[in-house]
Design a protein around this motif. Sequence first.
Motif, PDB file in Angstrom:
ATOM      1  N   GLY A 244       6.018  29.194 -22.364  1.00  0.00           N
ATOM      2  CA  GLY A 244       5.990  30.332 -23.279  1.00  0.00           C
ATOM      3  C   GLY A 244       4.648  30.569 -23.905  1.00  0.00           C
ATOM      4  O   GLY A 244       3.704  29.854 -23.666  1.00  0.00           O
ATOM      5  N   GLY A 245       4.635  31.583 -24.657  1.00  0.00           N
ATOM      6  CA  GLY A 245       5.643  32.488 -25.133  1.00  0.00           C
ATOM      7  C   GLY A 245       5.871  33.694 -24.253  1.00  0.00           C
ATOM      8  O   GLY A 245       5.581  33.692 -23.059  1.00  0.00           O
TER       9      GLY A 245
ATOM     10  N   ASN B 188       2.147  27.472 -33.201  1.00  0.00           N
ATOM     11  CA  ASN B 188       3.389  27.480 -33.978  1.00  0.00           C
ATOM     12  C   ASN B 188       4.373  26.384 -33.576  1.00  0.00           C
ATOM     13  O   ASN B 188       4.841  25.633 -34.421  1.00  0.00           O
ATOM     14  CB  ASN B 188       4.082  28.843 -33.863  1.00  0.00           C
ATOM     15  CG  ASN B 188       3.238  29.962 -34.410  1.00  0.00           C
ATOM     16  OD1 ASN B 188       2.316  29.737 -35.191  1.00  0.00           O
ATOM     17  ND2 ASN B 188       3.529  31.170 -34.002  1.00  0.00           N
ATOM     18  N   ASP B 189       4.703  26.311 -32.292  1.00  0.00           N
ATOM     19  CA  ASP B 189       5.717  25.353 -31.849  1.00  0.00           C
ATOM     20  C   ASP B 189       5.159  23.942 -31.657  1.00  0.00           C
ATOM     21  O   ASP B 189       5.821  22.961 -31.970  1.00  0.00           O
ATOM     22  CB  ASP B 189       6.381  25.825 -30.554  1.00  0.00           C
ATOM     23  CG  ASP B 189       7.198  27.097 -30.756  1.00  0.00           C
ATOM     24  OD1 ASP B 189       7.566  27.402 -31.913  1.00  0.00           O
ATOM     25  OD2 ASP B 189       7.465  27.788 -29.761  1.00  0.00           O
TER      26      ASP B 189
ATOM     27  N   VAL C 230       1.117  26.624 -22.088  1.00  0.00           N
ATOM     28  CA  VAL C 230       1.693  27.406 -23.189  1.00  0.00           C
ATOM     29  C   VAL C 230       0.664  28.446 -23.619  1.00  0.00           C
ATOM     30  O   VAL C 230      -0.531  28.291 -23.372  1.00  0.00           O
ATOM     31  CB  VAL C 230       2.082  26.528 -24.401  1.00  0.00           C
ATOM     32  CG1 VAL C 230       3.154  25.520 -24.044  1.00  0.00           C
ATOM     33  CG2 VAL C 230       0.873  25.829 -24.997  1.00  0.00           C
TER      34      VAL C 230
ATOM     35  N   ALA D  54      11.840  34.281 -29.844  1.00  0.00           N
ATOM     36  CA  ALA D  54      11.226  33.964 -31.136  1.00  0.00           C
ATOM     37  C   ALA D  54      11.341  35.155 -32.076  1.00  0.00           C
ATOM     38  O   ALA D  54      11.537  36.292 -31.655  1.00  0.00           O
ATOM     39  CB  ALA D  54       9.751  33.599 -30.947  1.00  0.00           C
TER      40      ALA D  54
ATOM     41  N   TYR E  60       8.183  32.290 -34.296  1.00  0.00           N
ATOM     42  CA  TYR E  60       8.846  30.981 -34.347  1.00  0.00           C
ATOM     43  C   TYR E  60      10.250  31.062 -33.751  1.00  0.00           C
ATOM     44  O   TYR E  60      10.911  32.095 -33.849  1.00  0.00           O
ATOM     45  CB  TYR E  60       8.967  30.486 -35.793  1.00  0.00           C
ATOM     46  CG  TYR E  60       7.634  30.220 -36.444  1.00  0.00           C
ATOM     47  CD1 TYR E  60       7.026  28.976 -36.334  1.00  0.00           C
ATOM     48  CD2 TYR E  60       6.975  31.225 -37.152  1.00  0.00           C
ATOM     49  CE1 TYR E  60       5.796  28.736 -36.921  1.00  0.00           C
ATOM     50  CE2 TYR E  60       5.745  30.990 -37.740  1.00  0.00           C
ATOM     51  CZ  TYR E  60       5.156  29.739 -37.615  1.00  0.00           C
ATOM     52  OH  TYR E  60       3.938  29.506 -38.192  1.00  0.00           O
ATOM     53  N   GLU E  61      10.702  29.940 -33.193  1.00  0.00           N
ATOM     54  CA  GLU E  61      12.101  29.851 -32.762  1.00  0.00           C
ATOM     55  C   GLU E  61      12.967  29.854 -34.015  1.00  0.00           C
ATOM     56  O   GLU E  61      12.764  29.024 -34.901  1.00  0.00           O
ATOM     57  CB  GLU E  61      12.361  28.558 -31.990  1.00  0.00           C
ATOM     58  CG  GLU E  61      11.829  28.553 -30.589  1.00  0.00           C
ATOM     59  CD  GLU E  61      12.214  27.288 -29.822  1.00  0.00           C
ATOM     60  OE1 GLU E  61      12.653  26.294 -30.438  1.00  0.00           O
ATOM     61  OE2 GLU E  61      12.056  27.301 -28.603  1.00  0.00           O
TER      62      GLU E  61
ATOM     63  N   THR F 113       2.306  29.866 -29.100  1.00  0.00           N
ATOM     64  CA  THR F 113       3.247  28.753 -28.897  1.00  0.00           C
ATOM     65  C   THR F 113       2.555  27.436 -29.227  1.00  0.00           C
ATOM     66  O   THR F 113       3.144  26.557 -29.853  1.00  0.00           O
ATOM     67  CB  THR F 113       3.774  28.749 -27.451  1.00  0.00           C
ATOM     68  OG1 THR F 113       4.445  29.989 -27.203  1.00  0.00           O
ATOM     69  CG2 THR F 113       4.726  27.593 -27.209  1.00  0.00           C
TER      70      THR F 113
ATOM     71  N   ALA G 211      12.560  27.633 -21.170  1.00  0.00           N
ATOM     72  CA  ALA G 211      12.677  28.325 -22.464  1.00  0.00           C
ATOM     73  C   ALA G 211      14.095  28.197 -22.990  1.00  0.00           C
ATOM     74  O   ALA G 211      15.039  27.984 -22.230  1.00  0.00           O
ATOM     75  CB  ALA G 211      12.331  29.800 -22.299  1.00  0.00           C
TER      76      ALA G 211
END
Length: 162
Positions: A98-99, A51-52, A44, A15, A19-20, A48, A6
Amino acid sequence: MIRLIAAIDRKRGLAKHGYEPWHIPKDGAYFNNQTKKYGGHVLVGGATFRNDLKGKSLPERTTYVFTHETEIPGSIILVHDISQWLKTMQTRDVWVAGGAHVFESFFALDAADELYLTHIDADFGCDQFFPDYKMGFSLVEQSEVHEQNGFRFYFAHYEVRK
């Protein structure tokens, strides 16, 4: 071997609103390089993944998604129970990316062997956090400080205290 990976801010923030809140390409490259090692199995959480990862599996890796959903399009493997999944993965090296809820689940199960953390020298006002790890893990190695896009950061590797 279970490895958690992470990027976190000064307050262990992961986050903000799902979101990051930073963009550090060097950290993205670090994540890609690390998670391709040791077999490339990456777990994940659903948020995550959406979104990521933009709802796509990670190239050159097997992507597992911990979710209550019963179907997600793409070449991923759904996980509904982490304890049960860990039993099926006993002979494999796994990365957990993550998350916050997924990380907390691994801490609650005492299932993490190593941590790979990117420490970002900033406070982003995050609303999701990495669990407190300092009592249970020891620093093994740490990189020099890097700077990119106005952010100072370093990579650190920790092992569970025995």
